[in-house]
Design a protein around this motif. Structure first.
Motif, short mmCIF file in Angstrom:
data_model
loop_
_atom_site.label_atom_id
_atom_site.label_comp_id
_atom_site.label_asym_id
_atom_site.label_seq_id
_atom_site.Cartn_x
_atom_site.Cartn_y
_atom_site.Cartn_z
N GLU A 37 0.87 -1.28 -0.01
CA GLU A 37 -0.01 0.06 -0.08
C GLU A 37 0.76 1.26 0.01
OE1 GLU A 37 -4.22 -0.17 2.13
OE2 GLU A 37 -2.64 -0.93 3.51
N ARG A 39 1.60 5.36 0.61
CA ARG A 39 1.50 6.10 1.88
C ARG A 39 -0.06 6.56 2.00
NH1 ARG A 39 4.07 11.49 -0.48
NH2 ARG A 39 2.26 12.34 -1.69
N SER A 40 -0.44 6.80 3.37
CA SER A 40 -1.73 7.15 3.65
C SER A 40 -1.78 8.65 3.59
CB SER A 40 -1.99 6.58 5.16
OG SER A 40 -1.23 7.27 6.02
N ASP A 41 -2.93 9.43 3.70
CA ASP A 41 -3.12 10.73 3.68
C ASP A 41 -2.36 11.34 5.13
OD1 ASP A 41 -4.45 11.08 1.39
OD2 ASP A 41 -6.38 11.04 2.24
N LYS A 103 3.93 2.50 2.61
CA LYS A 103 3.69 2.79 4.11
C LYS A 103 5.24 2.51 4.83
CE LYS A 103 -1.20 2.84 4.29
NZ LYS A 103 -2.42 2.26 5.04
#
Length: 134
Positions: A37, A39-41, A103
C-alpha cells in the motif's frame, strides 16, 4: 475486463481476490500486479509537518532550505541515492518521487527524520498538527 483494485487486509479480502482471479479469462492476456500500500493521507500530512518544522529550525551548511529541499535530502538518504556532476557544475541527486512509496518506506523515512531532528534539537509540532493520533 477491468479488475477491481482493493487492499488485502483480511481473509475475506483474500477470498474475494481468489474468486476474481478464478473468473479471469486467461486467453485475454491479463496482467495482475500486487504491491505494498502507498502512503496514507495521514503519513503525507505528518511528512510535510515534520519537513516544515525542520526547515524552520535547521540551517544546513549556512543555508535555510525549503520543505521541498528537505524532502529531497531525506528521501535520498532512505533510498541511498547517488549524486552525479551537473552539466554546468555542482551536483545533481538522482531523484525519487515519494508519491508511490509504501507505508513501510515512509516509516523508514520518519525514523531518519526523527534521528536527524533529535541530533539538532528540532522540536516537532504535536501529533494533533499532523492530523493523526500519536
Amino acid at each position: 475486463m477491468s479488475l477491481p483494485s482493493f487492499p488485502l487486509r483480511t481473509e475475506q479480502d483474500r477470498a474475494r481476490a481468489i474468486l476474481i482471479l478464478q473468473k479471469v479469462d486467461l486467453t485475454k492476456g491479463i496482467t495482475w500486479t500486487m504491491r505494498e500500500e502507498v502512503r496514507s493521507d495521514a503519513q503525507n500530512r505528518r511528512m510535510w509537518a515534520m519537513l516544515r518544522d525542520i526547515s524552520r529550525q535547521v540551517e544546513w551548511y549556512g543555508q535555510k532550505l525549503s520543505d521541498e529541499d528537505w524532502k529531497h535530502i531525506f528521501s535520498a538518504s532512505v533510498e541511498k541515492q547517488r549524486a552525479v556532476p551537473g552539466l554546468d557544475g555542482g551536483f545533481v541527486v538522482l531523484g525519487v518521487s515519494t508519491r508511490r512509496k509504501s507505508k513501510k518506506w515512509f516509516n523508514d523515512m520518519f525514523l531518519v527524520m526523527e534521528a536527524f531532528a533529535a541530533e539538532r534539537g528540532v522540536k516537532f509540532t504535536t501529533a494533533d498538527h499532523w492530523g493523526i493520533a500519536a
